[in-house]
Scaffold this active site. Structure first.
Site: not given
Ligand SMILES: Cc1cc2nc3c(=O)[nH]c(=O)nc-3n(C[C@H](O)[C@H](O)[C@H](O)COP(=O)(O)OP(=O)(O)OC[C@H]3O[C@@H](n4cnc5c(N)ncnc54)[C@H](O)[C@@H]3O)c2cc1C
Length: 583
Positions: A394
């Site tokens: 989220e």
């Molecule tokens: C169990 C689970 C359930 C989920 N359910 C859903 C769902 O129902 N629907 C859906 O659409 N998604 C879902 N997600 C996806 C979730 O919303 C994403 O994992 C989340 O938005 C983060 O994206 P990412 O994991 O690709 O991390 P990334 O975006 O790759 O980020 C990696 C790290 O970099 C940091 N970062 C990235 N950009 C920046 C920035 N500009 N400045 C500072 N730090 C930054 C992040 O905070 C994080 O610490 C789910 C994920 C999990 C693990």
């Protein structure tokens, strides 16, 4: 009292040094009729949970038992937010949040299933659906005959939603063909209806541009769910990839305007975060119960471990954390129920603060139980695994901090930009310059005050007022120093966001304790005043430290250390053990 058309944001106004206390006082209370209805539902939830919910089993089996899901459906909880005309319970946001809290106390996976279905899965339909879409989809979603999910994330689009590759192509007959792969979709394998986001070519300002668009996609239209993902925690939930291969979606299933999907996704998540924040309260309360029982039962050195100061400190921190979490969560849901339109910063604060506070709380609880806490036969290790997810999904907590700081500074930034323009044409814009100077003088001489807090909380109110003044000054100084480049200054953004979070916690606790003093009298409310004072004291100390760090910090050194690590691909110093002949 705020009116239904209220466009103000309490948290954003703090960045101007304004305290809109009518937005937080009196602390929201549920109407007795709503309270009675909620209590009856909570009683049924408890009865269901006592009989059927077994979080260790759902953690082991990596699925929720069918009778638990059936029980939730029977209670009508799959449609608790859905208006009665579509077959739902039509509850207010506060009651829904309180139910999420209750469910999470027993098993956070149950709350997440419900959150993915309702807080995000069907939320776009509730907020942006046409009458036709609502009457077609909501009734079956409200009973739980159909389950919903929300599919935004892709391999290339996590925090940066614009990195999305899924496409929607307009066909000659007005329908759309969707292609793409979504990952980590909660309820993915259970869902009958998914809110899917894909890029569509749209004409904007006379030019063709790819814009994210939201679609209601039914299972019968052909999306495929992958196998359940193996997760660290919240294992009772079903999380899968979603594959869209030439899925044909009728024109009637576009949600909102074509091209408005980004706004829709953000609005939906904004709402969803409040359910998550209140779920964290439920888990925290359960963790406290475990920790207190253990502290009072376990003996070492001939004494109950709960008599040792270091254990007492942890118990106290958990209590204060719960009070703070509850206070901000229900202050915000109350605002939403009163019709406040802009609660985006407040909801981000609730998400980031409560998920991190819960993380700290489950960690403390595990430490109180120590060896027992580490063993799978006890719930602590599961609580820790479950709580970890909250800081990721989220919207990660880093993104929440960015959002809090940048949204907050946007207003003052705009004012400074207007002012800079006005100084270029001082004659024509003399009014604006005068207004700015007058506001500045007035804030310096006569800063905004909390006049509605109880006199027993005078010091706490003063601490909050000081903090607000300093936040406004810091935001302005930061904007003057960096201008638009503030967007890249994340060390500052983090501090500014955390100051705002601490201030919001303080004012929420002051408003809540004030309400309690008014209701019970100061003597009867003694325990609450004690807790409120302790939370505010901590908040004030945190704000002081953060403000100090805005002026004096080692940001440049930190950047250099990181550069060394990146350059060497990891640790860059010589081995810690120096050979004798090197000395
Ligand atoms: C169990 C689970 C359930 C989920 N359910 C859903 C769902 O129902 N629907 C859906 O659409 N998604 C879902 N997600 C996806 C979730 O919303 C994403 O994992 C989340 O938005 C983060 O994206 P990412 O994991 O690709 O991390 P990334 O975006 O790759 O980020 C990696 C790290 O970099 C940091 N970062 C990235 N950009 C920046 C920035 N500009 N400045 C500072 N730090 C930054 C992040 O905070 C994080 O610490 C789910 C994920 C999990 C693990």
């Amino acid at each position: 009292m705020t009116s239904a058309s209220d466009q103000r944001s309490f948290a954003k106004s703090l960045f101007f040094g304004d305290i809109q206390e009518d937005m937080v006082f009196p602390y929201p209370a549920l109407h007795p009729e709503k309270r009675a209805r909620l209590d009856a539902i909570l009683k049924s939830v408890d009865a269901l949970a006592q009989k059927k919910i077994d979080p260790s089993k759902s953690d082991r089996d990596a699925r929720l038992p069918e009778d638990v899901v059936a029980g939730i459906k029977e209670l009508g909880l799959m449609g608790m937010q859905t208006p009665g005309e579509y077959g739902g319970l039509g509850l207010d946001v506060t009651s829904c949040a309180r139910i999420m809290q209750e469910l999470a106390t027993f098993d956070p996976s149950v709350a997440v299933l419900l959150g993915a279905h309702q807080s995000i899965g069907m939320k776009a339909l509730l907020l942006f659906g046409t009458e036709q879409q609502k009457s077609k989809y909501l009734p079956r979603l409200a009973t739980g005959e159909h389950i919903a999910a929300f599919a935004l994330t892709e391999a290339t689009a996590g925090s940066d939603v614009q990195g999305m590759k899924a496409t929607a192509v307009l066909n000659d007959d007005g329908s759309y063909t969707l292609n793409g792969d979504k990952i980590w979709i909660t309820n993915g394998g259970l869902a009958d209806v998914i809110t899917v986001f894909a890029k569509l070519k749209c004409i904007k300002d006379g030019e063709e541009k790819e814009r994210i668009t939201a679609f209601i996609v039914e299972k019968s239209m052909g999306f495929k769910a992958g196998p359940p993902d193996e997760k660290m925690g919240q294992r009772g939930t079903n999380t899968t990839s979603i594959h869209l291969a030439n899925v044909r979606v009728p024109a009637a299933n576009v949600l909102g305007e074509p091209g408005s999907g980004f706004k829709i996704a953000m609005e939906v998540l904004n709402n969803g975060r409040l359910g998550l924040a209140s779920s964290c309260v439920g888990v925290a309360r359960y963790a406290l119960k475990l920790a207190v029982d253990h502290a009072q039962g376990r003996k070492q050195f001939g004494r109950k471990i709960g008599e040792f100061g270091m254990i007492q400190q942890k118990i106290a921190e958990i209590v204060l954390g719960i009070y703070a979490m509850e206070s901000i969560a229900y202050l915000t849901t109350g605002m939403v129920d009163r019709g406040v339109k802009d609660f985006s910063v407040e909801s981000s604060i609730c998400k980031a603060y409560n998920t991190e506070m819960l993380w700290s709380i489950v960690n403390h609880a595990l430490q109180v139980a120590s060896g027992e806490g580490y063993m799978k036969e006890h719930p602590y290790e599961r609580l820790v695994r479950d709580a970890r997810l909250n800081m990721i999904f989220e919207g990660t907590n880093e993104i929440q901090r960015m959002f809090i700081a940048l949204s907050g500074m946007q207003g003052p930034g705009q004012r400074l930009a207007n002012l800079a323009r006005a100084f270029k044409h001082p004659i024509g814009e003399v009014g604006m310059i005068y207004d700015y100077v007058a506001a500045k003088v007035s804030h310096t001489i006569n800063a905004d005050r909390l006049t509605l807090s109880d006199p027993h909380l005078k010091d706490e109110a003063e601490g909050f007022e000081e903090g607000v003044k300093a936040l406004a000054a810091t935001a302005e100084a930061t904007l003057r120093k960096y201008g638009k480049l503030v967007i890249d200054e994340q060390f500052f953004q983090k501090r500014v966001a955390e100051i705002t979070m601490n201030l919001y916690v303080q004012v929420a606790c002051i408003a809540r304790a004030t309400a309690q003093i008014r209701a019970l009298g100061a003597e009867e409310a003694e325990a609450e005043v004690l807790v409120c004072r302790a939370v505010c004291r901590n908040g004030r100390d945190n704000v002081k430290q953060l403000l100090e760090a805005c002026k004096h910090n080692d940001d440049d050194e930190i950047k250099k250390i990181v550069a060394f690590a990146y350059e060497s691909g990891g640790y860059f110093l010589p081995a810690g053990l120096i050979a004798a002949d090197e000395i």
